[in-house]
Design a protein around this motif. Structure first.
Motif, PDB file in Angstrom:
ATOM      1  N   SER A 111       0.882  -1.055  -0.055  1.00 54.11           N
ATOM      2  CA  SER A 111      -0.182   0.070  -0.036  1.00 54.11           C
ATOM      3  C   SER A 111       1.049   1.315   0.123  1.00 54.11           C
ATOM      4  O   SER A 111       0.355   2.384  -0.291  1.00 54.11           O
ATOM      5  N   VAL A 112       2.045   1.183   0.340  1.00 48.25           N
ATOM      6  CA  VAL A 112       3.189   2.237   0.209  1.00 48.25           C
ATOM      7  C   VAL A 112       4.159   1.843  -0.341  1.00 48.25           C
ATOM      8  O   VAL A 112       5.165   0.793  -0.047  1.00 48.25           O
ATOM      9  N   ILE A 113       4.675   2.626  -1.391  1.00 49.29           N
ATOM     10  CA  ILE A 113       5.932   2.419  -1.986  1.00 49.29           C
ATOM     11  C   ILE A 113       6.821   3.582  -2.427  1.00 49.29           C
ATOM     12  O   ILE A 113       6.213   4.704  -2.488  1.00 49.29           O
ATOM     13  N   ASN A 114       8.085   3.265  -2.482  1.00 48.10           N
ATOM     14  CA  ASN A 114       8.716   4.622  -2.830  1.00 48.10           C
ATOM     15  C   ASN A 114       8.966   4.856  -4.141  1.00 48.10           C
ATOM     16  O   ASN A 114       9.235   4.102  -4.885  1.00 48.10           O
ATOM     17  N   LEU A 115       8.367   6.152  -4.616  1.00 53.13           N
ATOM     18  CA  LEU A 115       8.599   6.688  -5.805  1.00 53.13           C
ATOM     19  C   LEU A 115       9.332   8.006  -6.025  1.00 53.13           C
ATOM     20  O   LEU A 115       9.320   8.699  -5.212  1.00 53.13           O
ATOM     21  N   PRO A 116       9.990   8.180  -7.218  1.00 53.08           N
ATOM     22  CA  PRO A 116      10.527   9.584  -7.590  1.00 53.08           C
ATOM     23  C   PRO A 116       9.436  10.592  -7.559  1.00 53.08           C
ATOM     24  O   PRO A 116       8.562  10.592  -8.659  1.00 53.08           O
ATOM     25  N   VAL A 117       9.367  11.588  -6.799  1.00 54.74           N
ATOM     26  CA  VAL A 117       8.356  12.599  -7.019  1.00 54.74           C
ATOM     27  C   VAL A 117       8.397  13.540  -8.111  1.00 54.74           C
ATOM     28  O   VAL A 117       7.755  14.307  -8.461  1.00 54.74           O
ATOM     29  N   THR A 118       9.805  13.669  -8.365  1.00 50.27           N
ATOM     30  CA  THR A 118       9.854  14.363  -9.875  1.00 50.27           C
ATOM     31  C   THR A 118       9.521  13.667 -11.100  1.00 50.27           C
ATOM     32  O   THR A 118       9.889  14.506 -12.131  1.00 50.27           O
ATOM     33  N   GLU A 119       9.383  12.526 -11.293  1.00 49.90           N
ATOM     34  CA  GLU A 119       8.878  11.813 -12.553  1.00 49.90           C
ATOM     35  C   GLU A 119       7.651  12.443 -12.739  1.00 49.90           C
ATOM     36  O   GLU A 119       6.686  12.386 -12.132  1.00 49.90           O
ATOM     37  N   PRO A 120       7.588  12.582 -14.173  1.00 53.58           N
ATOM     38  CA  PRO A 120       6.298  13.482 -14.747  1.00 53.58           C
ATOM     39  C   PRO A 120       5.033  12.815 -14.393  1.00 53.58           C
ATOM     40  O   PRO A 120       3.952  13.269 -13.860  1.00 53.58           O
TER      41      PRO A 120
END
Length: 195
Positions: A111-120
Motif C-alpha cells: 500500500s506504500v511504495i517509494n517513488l520519485p516525486v520528480t517523475e512526470p
C-alpha cells in the motif's frame, strides 16, 4: 465544522450573554401578568418593547450562527463532490505511464511504495490527488532533484481504481499478458528490481 466549533469556543462569553438575554426577556414577557404584582408588573409592561427587541436580537444571533454553519456545510459538501468528480475524470483519462505507476502498487502488493516525486507521471498523479505522501508531507528543508518519497494511493481515489482501469485482469493472465505488463513497468521500477 471543526472551525465553527472552535469559533463557538472563542465566542463562549458572547454566546452565554445571548442565552441569558433570550431567557430573561422571554421569561419576563411570557410570565403571566396576573402573578406579577406592583412595580414588577408595571416595569415589565412599560419595557415590554425593549424586552421584545432583546429577545429578537438573541434569537437572530443564534439563527445567523445556524445559517452560517449550514452554509459552510453546504460549501464543504459541494467542494468534496467537485473534487471527487475531478478525481473520477482524471482517473478516466489516465495515460499509459500513469497507469503503469499505479499498477506498481498491485504488482508489489504494497500500500506504500517509494517513488520519485520528480517523475512526470508521479507528479501528475500527485497534483491530481490520486497519490499522496504516506507519512505526511515532508519538510521543505532540502530540495533534492532525485527525491524518492514513500507514497500511497489517496483514500478518495481507491474505490475508483479498479483492475479494469489499471489494465489488469482479475482472472489468471496468460504468460504473454504478464510479460506485456512487466515490460510496461516504469524504468525506475525496473531499475529497482535489477538491484
Amino acid at each position: 465544522m471543526k472551525r465553527w466549533i472552535q469559533h463557538f469556543y472563542q465566542l463562549n462569553r458572547l454566546n452565554w450573554v445571548m442565552v441569558w438575554l433570550m431567557l430573561c426577556c422571554s421569561i419576563i414577557l411570557l410570565f403571566p401578568t396576573g402573578l406579577m404584582q406592583g412595580a414588577v408588573s408595571q416595569w415589565a409592561h412599560t419595557h415590554a418593547a425593549w424586552l421584545g427587541v432583546g429577545m429578537l436580537v438573541a434569537i437572530s444571533y443564534f439563527c445567523s450562527q445556524a445559517a452560517l454553519i449550514a452554509w459552510e456545510w453546504v460549501c464543504e459538501e459541494w467542494q468534496a463532490r467537485r473534487q471527487q468528480d475531478q478525481l473520477a475524470q482524471m482517473i478516466g483519462f489516465l495515460d499509459f505511464n500513469e497507469k503503469a505507476v499505479l499498477r506498481e502498487f498491485v504488482l508489489q502488493r504494497k500500500s506504500v511504495i517509494n517513488l520519485p516525486v520528480t517523475e512526470p507521471a508521479v507528479k501528475n498523479l500527485m497534483d491530481a490527488g490520486v497519490l499522496t505522501f504516506a507519512y505526511g508531507k515532508p519538510a521543505h528543508g532540502k530540495e533534492d532533484e532525485t527525491q524518492i518519497r514513500a507514497l500511497m494511493i489517496a483514500l478518495p481515489a481507491r474505490p475508483l481504481l479498479t483492475y479494469k482501469v489499471l489494465g489488469l485482469s482479475r482472472g489468471k493472465m496468460s504468460d504473454e499478458q504478464v510479460e506485456q505488463i512487466m515490460n510496461a513497468r516504469p524504468k525506475f521500477a525496473q531499475k529497482g528490481l535489477q538491484r
